[in-house]
Structure formats: C-alpha cells, structure tokens
Design a protein around this motif. Structure first.
Motif, mmCIF file in Angstrom:
data_model
loop_
_atom_site.group_PDB
_atom_site.id
_atom_site.type_symbol
_atom_site.label_atom_id
_atom_site.label_comp_id
_atom_site.label_asym_id
_atom_site.label_seq_id
_atom_site.Cartn_x
_atom_site.Cartn_y
_atom_site.Cartn_z
ATOM 1 N N UNK B 42 0.939 -1.332 0.272
ATOM 2 C CA UNK B 42 0.162 -0.172 0.335
ATOM 3 C C UNK B 42 1.156 1.154 0.130
ATOM 4 N N UNK B 43 2.036 1.049 1.461
ATOM 5 C CA UNK B 43 3.203 2.246 0.854
ATOM 6 C C UNK B 43 3.653 2.469 -0.488
ATOM 7 N N UNK B 44 3.028 1.719 -0.952
ATOM 8 C CA UNK B 44 4.658 1.420 -2.469
ATOM 9 C C UNK B 44 3.016 1.860 -3.736
ATOM 10 N N UNK B 45 1.651 1.878 -3.790
ATOM 11 C CA UNK B 45 0.499 2.179 -4.375
ATOM 12 C C UNK B 45 0.688 3.601 -4.187
ATOM 13 N N UNK B 46 1.300 4.088 -2.667
ATOM 14 C CA UNK B 46 0.933 5.673 -2.474
ATOM 15 C C UNK B 46 2.019 5.889 -2.797
ATOM 16 N N UNK B 95 -2.218 1.788 -12.432
ATOM 17 C CA UNK B 95 -3.256 1.002 -12.439
ATOM 18 C C UNK B 95 -2.479 -0.008 -12.290
ATOM 19 N N UNK B 96 -1.399 -0.457 -12.730
ATOM 20 C CA UNK B 96 -1.088 -2.431 -12.225
ATOM 21 C C UNK B 96 -0.750 -2.288 -10.887
ATOM 22 N N UNK B 97 0.069 -0.777 -10.622
ATOM 23 C CA UNK B 97 0.489 -1.408 -8.906
ATOM 24 C C UNK B 97 -1.443 -1.565 -7.949
ATOM 25 N N UNK B 98 -1.783 -0.511 -8.129
ATOM 26 C CA UNK B 98 -3.409 0.016 -7.475
ATOM 27 C C UNK B 98 -4.065 -1.657 -7.455
ATOM 28 N N UNK B 99 -3.791 -1.543 -8.929
ATOM 29 C CA UNK B 99 -4.664 -3.753 -9.188
ATOM 30 C C UNK B 99 -4.354 -4.734 -8.651
ATOM 31 N N UNK B 100 -2.794 -4.763 -8.065
ATOM 32 C CA UNK B 100 -2.792 -5.368 -7.440
ATOM 33 C C UNK B 100 -2.906 -5.540 -5.576
ATOM 34 N N UNK B 101 -2.605 -4.094 -5.080
ATOM 35 C CA UNK B 101 -3.515 -4.107 -4.348
ATOM 36 C C UNK B 101 -5.379 -3.954 -3.418
#
Lengths: 206, 206, 206
Positions: B42-46, B95-101
């Motif tokens: 989540x921090x990475x997505x941020x 979007x890719x990172x967001x979807x993984x989370x």
C-alpha cells in the motif's frame, strides 16, 4: 484568417449539437435500464437501437457535409474526429444495453448505477458545451470537468471489477458482467476523447 | 523555416524530459513491487500515485504552455500527442500497482518480472531520447529499439496468458491476474505510441 | 496544387497495394486454419508468421520512403496512418493463429468461421480499393461496405461471446476462446480504421 458563420458552416455546429443531444437521450435510456425489470428490457434495447441509428444518420450527415464543403469552421480532421468520437459514445451505450439483454443478466452489480450516472453527467456537459464551439468561450471548464468525470468513472470501474472478482459471483457470470462494465467504461473514455478533441480545436483557435 | 530554441520553446523540451524521467521513477517503483511483500505494497501504491500526480502536473504544464505559445517547436498536434502518450504510460503503470493492492494479489505469476524489466528498459530509452528532440539526432535508434521491446513485451504477454490459462489457477484468480498483465502490456504499447509520435515528429522535420 | 505521379510517388501506391494484397494472403491462411487439424496448425502458424514479416518489410519500406521523399501524394500523416493500420490488421491475424496453437485449442466455437469470412471479404475489398487511391475514384463504395462488414463482424462477435458465456464451456476454456475471438474482432476493427483513413484522404483530396 477564416471566414466564419456562413450558412453552410453553421450546420456543422447544429449537427454536433444534435449528436451530443442524442447522447443525452442515450444516457437517459441507460438510466431507465437500471429500473427496468427483465421483461421490459428488450423494448428498451429497441429504443436504444433507434437512438443509435439516429446518431449514425447525424454522423453521416457531418461526413457528407465535410465532403461537400469548401470551407470548414475547423480543420477537416478535427471535424472528422469530433463526429467520430461522439458516435463512439453512442455505440458503447447501445452495446451495453444490447449485452444486458443478450446475456440475459438478472441483476446488475452494485456500482453500475454510478457508472451510468457519470455517463449521464458527461452527456449533459457535452451537450451544453457544443454551442460553445461557435465562440470558443467557456470550453475549458467543460473539458476539465469531463476529464475529472473520466477519472471518477475509472475509480468506479476498478472497484466494480474488484467486487466482481471478490468471490460472490460464478466465473461465467463474472465474465458477462465484466464485459458490460468494461463497455460502460469505454463509453466514459469516449466522452473524454470528445473533450480532448474539443480541447485540440480550442487550442488551435486560441 | 522555423525559429528554434527561443526560451519559451526550450521549456517544451524540458517538460518532455521531465515527463519521461518520471516514467523512469514509475518503472523503478514497479521493480520494487516485484520484491515487496503484501504489507509493504500500500505504501508503494501511495508513492506510485504521487508519481502519477507529478506526471499529471507536467502534462498540464505542457498543455498550458501550448495554449499560451504563439510559436511551438513542432506541430501543436504532435506536442499534444507526445505529452498525452507519455501521460498514458504513467497511468497504466499506476493502475497496475493499484490493482495488485485492490485485488489483494498474493503472488504475481512468473513472467510479470519480465514484463516490468521491458518497461524499465523502455523508460530508460525514452528518457535518454528526449534531449534528442532538440537536434533530431540519433532518434531512429531509439524508436526502432522501443518497437523491438514492444514485440518482446507482446511475446512475454502471450506466454503469460497461456500460463494463466493452463489450469494451475482458479478462474477468478486468472481474471484478476489477467487484468494486471493486460495493463502492463498496455503500458508497453503506450511506450510504442510515444516512440511512434517521436518518429512522426522526426519524419516531418527531416 | 500537387504534383502527382512522379516515379517516386508511384511507389507509395504500389507499396499500399502490396500491403493490402498481403492481407488477402493472411485471410486465406485464416480460412485454412478452419479446416486444419491440430497437427497441421504449427506449420500454418509458421506461414502466417512469414506473411506477417513480409508485411513488416512493406510497412518499413513505406516509412523509409516517407523519410526520404520531399513530395508525397497525400499528407505524410495519412500515409503513416494508412501504412500503420494495414500493418495492424496483419498483426491481429497473426496473433489469432498463434494463440490457437499456443493455447492448444481443440475445436474453434461455431461463429469463428463467420468472423473469418468477414475478414476475408474485407481483405479482398481493401486490396481491390488500393489502386483507386491513384485516381480517388469509387472509394466511397469501398469504405461504406467495409463499415457495413465491421457492423456485421460486431454482431457475430457479440453472439459468439453470448454462446461462450452460455454455460457449455468451462471457465478457462471460455477465457482462451474469448481471447481469440476478441483478436479476430480487433482485426475487423483494424480493417475499418484502414477504410476510415482512406476516407480521410479522399475527403481532403475532394
């Protein structure tokens, strides 16, 4: 310098306005779909198909006018792109209703009504913006707001997919529903393309 | 003949370079994602979202400049397309990172790291190529290589789907993972669009 | 006024014709695929790959010519778009055959043969239309018919998906087959893009 507002050119504005008004009609049919029971849907799909055909006629009218006009109010290519992207929105709206009937969907998943409300808002803004093409006034607010709406549609779409993939639907049902929510997302994207084309036109004119 | 390199125009080059450098940042976050455990994501997505917002600011800066510039170093439309396609790459990466989370993915399938390595290479090449827009030197090597990378990404993507469809995943898991590897493939396609736009600009200037 | 039909320009017409003829070759290989048993497919995929490489060579030939020509028969951008969209059709055709082999598909679902027949018809029409670019005669019939074919392809595609989602296939099988019928639909869309580009060129010349 361009010669403006001769009768011939005026009709491009009228046709763009008609095409955008038709999207308001389409989005109202989508809103009706939300409340319609299964038995009422085929008739609704029929009306949507009629709206889509009306849109096709307007689009072809613009292309025909483009073919026979010596002077055009904007670059030919931008007229072509604007007409095409307005047409694309209607195609996706019609496809969504058609798929709901074709796949014999019982209940639409929660979140679809938010997708459709965003489309209805984008349709209203687009219809309200078209007269602004004559004077190029107040268009920036329109395209900024449609871009914002597309971001919102994107968030709704992502959450809808997470919901569909969450385990409460069977795999085949997920596939059907995904196809429908993807098409509605494409309609939102197409509204953004319309807005981007208007921005392109405005940038050239400024 | 065009007047070049006035201060005003220069900033287009700087902004394109900043936009491409931001894609290097994005691709590094994707590489980090590969090694991050679920709790760290989540921090990475941020951070990815922050990079995406920074990218939006650069893109809007280019559009604003386009609106207020009388003379531009390339056709307005090409500036618009280049800025938009650079922005698209970042949108897909985010979007890719967001979807993984969002989908709470446990483990990414084998092959995703290859997709991301191709994206990282394409980002580096794109960032290295942007300064070449000033002189139009050595750009052909860049776009040929990015086209080659996109072909490679396409092969990786096809094999990844064959793997996902091969029977070792449950259907819903396949759907989630497919969405993510499709978005990464779209990022590779978007890098190709950037390269194609650079080619279009170079062809006109040649 | 434009200077026409110097030897240099002529070769653009020849290369567009060669690119479209290559799509006829590709669509014949797709028709062969329908009758080929599983053992015969890899060799067929090999021939398709060769056709796709031949297409790439033609496309790069057009881009190279564009780079080195001072005068072009149409706007540079339209030449670029026409070459690219012809190339896209071949890419999708090749992908379809490759996926059939890669996913080890046993039997293609009913309806795929209709998709392929529409593609074969569109390929023939496109190849027949290319010589018309010299004189800009009789092109309207071509693009109207290709647009009609694309609508037909769209209907076939929607019914195919409804069939795939209907419950007679396992979820993973649905996903594999959907990927293939989607790629064939993209080939039909790409034929429409070719036709739209031809229309754009004709509109400018009229």
């Amino acid at each position: 310098m361009r010669i403006r507002l001769t009768p011939r050119e005026t009709s491009f504005y009228d046709m763009f306005a008609a095409s955008a008004d038709n999207l308001v009609t389409g989005s109202k049919l989508l809103l009706e779909l939300l409340g319609a029971d299964v038995a009422a849907r085929p008739e609704l799909a029929e009306r949507m198909r009629a709206a889509e055909h009306a849109g096709d006629d307007i689009t072809h009218g613009i292309f025909h006018q483009l073919n026979s006009s010596f002077i055009t109010p904007f670059d030919r290519e931008d007229i072509y792109n604007l007409a095409s992207s307005l047409d694309d929105v209607m195609d996706y709206m019609e496809e969504a209703v058609d798929l709901v009937v074709l796949y014999e969907i019982e209940a639409l998943p929660k979140g679809v009504e938010q997708q459709i409300e965003v489309l209805a808002r984008a349709a209203e803004l687009t219809a309200a913006a078209m007269p602004g093409l004559r004077t190029m006034d107040n268009l920036a607010e329109y395209w900024i707001e449609v871009n914002r709406l597309e971001n919102q549609a994107d968030q709704i779409h992502r959450k809808l997919l997470a919901h569909l993939f969450g385990g409460s639907y069977e795999a085949l049902e997920v596939l059907k529903l995904k196809q429908i929510v993807d098409v509605l997302e494409e309609a939102a994207d197409a509204f953004e393309h319309v807005a981007n084309t208007v921005e392109t036109i405005a940038v050239k004119e400024s």
